[in-house]
Design an enzyme around this catalytic site. Structure first.
Site, PDB file in Angstrom:
ATOM      1  N   ASP A 159       0.796  -1.228   0.000  1.00  0.00           N
ATOM      2  CA  ASP A 159       0.000   0.000   0.000  1.00  0.00           C
ATOM      3  C   ASP A 159       0.828   1.277   0.000  1.00  0.00           C
ATOM      4  O   ASP A 159       0.317   2.348  -0.342  1.00  0.00           O
ATOM      5  CB  ASP A 159      -0.913   0.029   1.227  1.00  0.00           C
ATOM      6  N   ASP A 192       0.524   5.920   1.669  1.00  0.00           N
ATOM      7  CA  ASP A 192      -0.657   5.591   2.474  1.00  0.00           C
ATOM      8  C   ASP A 192      -0.433   6.126   3.894  1.00  0.00           C
ATOM      9  O   ASP A 192      -0.107   7.291   4.063  1.00  0.00           O
ATOM     10  CB  ASP A 192      -0.896   4.082   2.440  1.00  0.00           C
ATOM     11  N   ASP A 210       0.355   2.259  10.532  1.00  0.00           N
ATOM     12  CA  ASP A 210      -0.938   1.582  10.622  1.00  0.00           C
ATOM     13  C   ASP A 210      -0.788   0.356  11.504  1.00  0.00           C
ATOM     14  O   ASP A 210       0.190  -0.395  11.378  1.00  0.00           O
ATOM     15  CB  ASP A 210      -1.430   1.141   9.243  1.00  0.00           C
ATOM     16  N   ARG A 213      -6.028  11.912  11.286  1.00  0.00           N
ATOM     17  CA  ARG A 213      -5.646  10.605  11.841  1.00  0.00           C
ATOM     18  C   ARG A 213      -4.375  10.685  12.698  1.00  0.00           C
ATOM     19  O   ARG A 213      -3.354  10.126  12.370  1.00  0.00           O
ATOM     20  CB  ARG A 213      -5.463   9.556  10.741  1.00  0.00           C
TER      21      ARG A 213
END
Length: 444
Positions: free
Chosen positions: A241, A265, A269, A321
């Site tokens: 990604d 991305d 994560d 985020r």
């Protein structure tokens, strides 16, 4: 029945019920894990990883946050215990993680001391402490199926614990995602190490990983193919990604003093029942979707996710985020936020978010003053989610919308008042965020 035994019984029931979902969990991960063929080796590794995450889950997360707050207070007041550990009273390190190791001028010969310094939910992470040193001498990444000795890829796939260091400054352009095996420390101190202009780092189906003092930036998707993740296994992967650091069904992870920016991305994560994670002393710049903790509202496995986000600087050019959370328990403490473009902290699927001692400075845009953002739920539902703010400092009109029950033991009341420092200290606590320039013979 005592309160403690009651909690223990509830946890046992939860553990048994959750363990029963393992077959469904294994069946659901193929696409998200970028795995083309989920062979017997990977199935076993995935099952072991989920069991490890269940063991790493703490049934009393509030105790972890309270202990963390106590350690912050002790570091700032310069207590006797901290001074004994440092052997240098004039040390400028200002938070309990840095005070554990940074002031030792002989750090280069005592590198593994770092393994005692994790705090928060990732505090049991020791990385490659029990293994030998591995020196990366070659920045190339020419063969992802049979990596060359001396390269970072060759180091991280070994089955044994390793403390990985670097011979010199280098820029490592990864041809494919770097799949890291169990019990590894990547320690960039003493060199300027960039993971850039290629694929990123993947921590998948493993435990006990430290990533420390490197720079990760300009990460791009790669096509996939046959990639070795262990000396025992090579498998076919789909396109990556473009995440800087991807954590997938992994536990006991500590990311510290890493500078991250400009990835395709996410910068960091963590998904699919990953837990026991601390992200600390990192610097984030110039990115849209910074940190995703829980990838999908349907992945109830992330109920066991527990993450500490502490002493980080969320700097220029960030949009959203910081983090975005689902399902689990998240302690966001003593970070410094500067002028996000949409929101700072968000989530869905009723996560618990405890924000303490952060400094939030909103941008001039009148529509981005709110720190928080809740998705995919009506107000009548999200008002039950526990999102609490204590001791945060709000500048330029920033505000945090709280919800859910208040914390049972506020660190700002009564005898506990000195244990935790408010947001006005965030600048001091995050002063040295990001990759450090460490020279041998001097405090880092």
């Amino acid at each position: 029945m005592t309160f403690t035994s009651h909690i223990s019984l509830l946890f046992q029931v939860f553990f048994v019920a959750f363990a029963a979902t393992i077959p469904a969990f294994l069946a659901s991960i193929d696409a998200d894990a970028h795995i083309v063929e989920f062979d017997e080796f990977l199935q076993k590794r995935a099952e072991n990883a989920l069991q490890a995450s269940l063991r790493a889950y703490n049934p009393d997360p509030e105790a972890v946050t309270e202990n963390f707050n106590k350690q912050v207070g002790e570091a700032l007041k310069g207590g006797n215990e901290t001074r004994r550990n440092l052997r240098a009273d004039s040390c400028m390190a200002t938070n309990p993680i840095d005070r554990c190791w940074r002031c030792d001028p002989d750090w280069a010969n005592n590198r593994k001391r770092l393994a005692r310094c994790a705090r928060g939910f990732g505090h049991h992470t020791t990385g490659g402490k029990d293994g030998r040193y591995y020196v990366v001498t070659d920045p190339s990444d020419d063969n992802v199926e049979e990596p060359k000795p001396g390269t970072l890829r060759h180091a991280v796939i070994q089955e044994e614990p390793l403390w990985i260091i670097f011979e010199r400054n280098m820029v490592i352009r990864l041809k494919q995602e770097l799949l890291i095996n169990n019990d590894k420390t990547i320690d960039g101190r003493g060199a300027e190490v960039h993971i850039a202009y290629g694929a990123g780092l993947t921590i998948q189906f493993v435990q006990n990983i430290i990533i420390h003092n490197i720079k990760v930036h300009h990460i791009v998707p790669r096509s996939g193919g046959m990639i070795r993740d262990s000396v025992l296994h090579v498998g076919l992967r789909t396109r990556s990604d473009g995440d800087g650091i991807s954590i997938f069904s992994a536990s006991h992870i500590w990311i510290d003093h890493v500078s991250l920016s400009k990835c395709t991305d996410g910068l960091i994560d963590a998904i699919m029942a990953s837990t026991a994670i601390t992200v600390s002393n990192c610097k984030f710049n110039n990115h849209n979707e910074v940190m995703l903790l829980g990838a999908n509202d349907g992945h109830t496995e992330d109920t066991i996710m527990q993450v500490t986000v502490a002493f980080n600087r969320f700097g220029k050019g960030l949009v959203q985020r910081m983090p975005r959370c689902r399902w689990g328990f998240f302690h966001v403490v003593n970070n410094d936020y500067a002028q996000w473009k949409m929101y700072a902290i968000g989530g869905s699927a009723h996560p618990t978010i405890i924000s303490q001692g952060n400094r939030f400075k909103a941008a001039p845009n009148q529509f981005t003053k709110e720190v928080t953002k809740r998705d995919y739920a009506e107000k009548s539902e999200w008002m039950g989610w526990q999102w609490r703010s204590e001791g945060d400092k709000f500048l330029n009109g920033a505000f945090f919308v709280e919800s859910g029950p208040p914390l049972k033991n506020s660190p700002f009341t009564g005898k506990n008042k000195i244990q935790f420092k408010p947001g006005s200290y965030a600048g001091r606590l995050t002063r040295y965020a990001g990759a450090l320039k460490c020279k041998e013979g001097q405090g880092c």
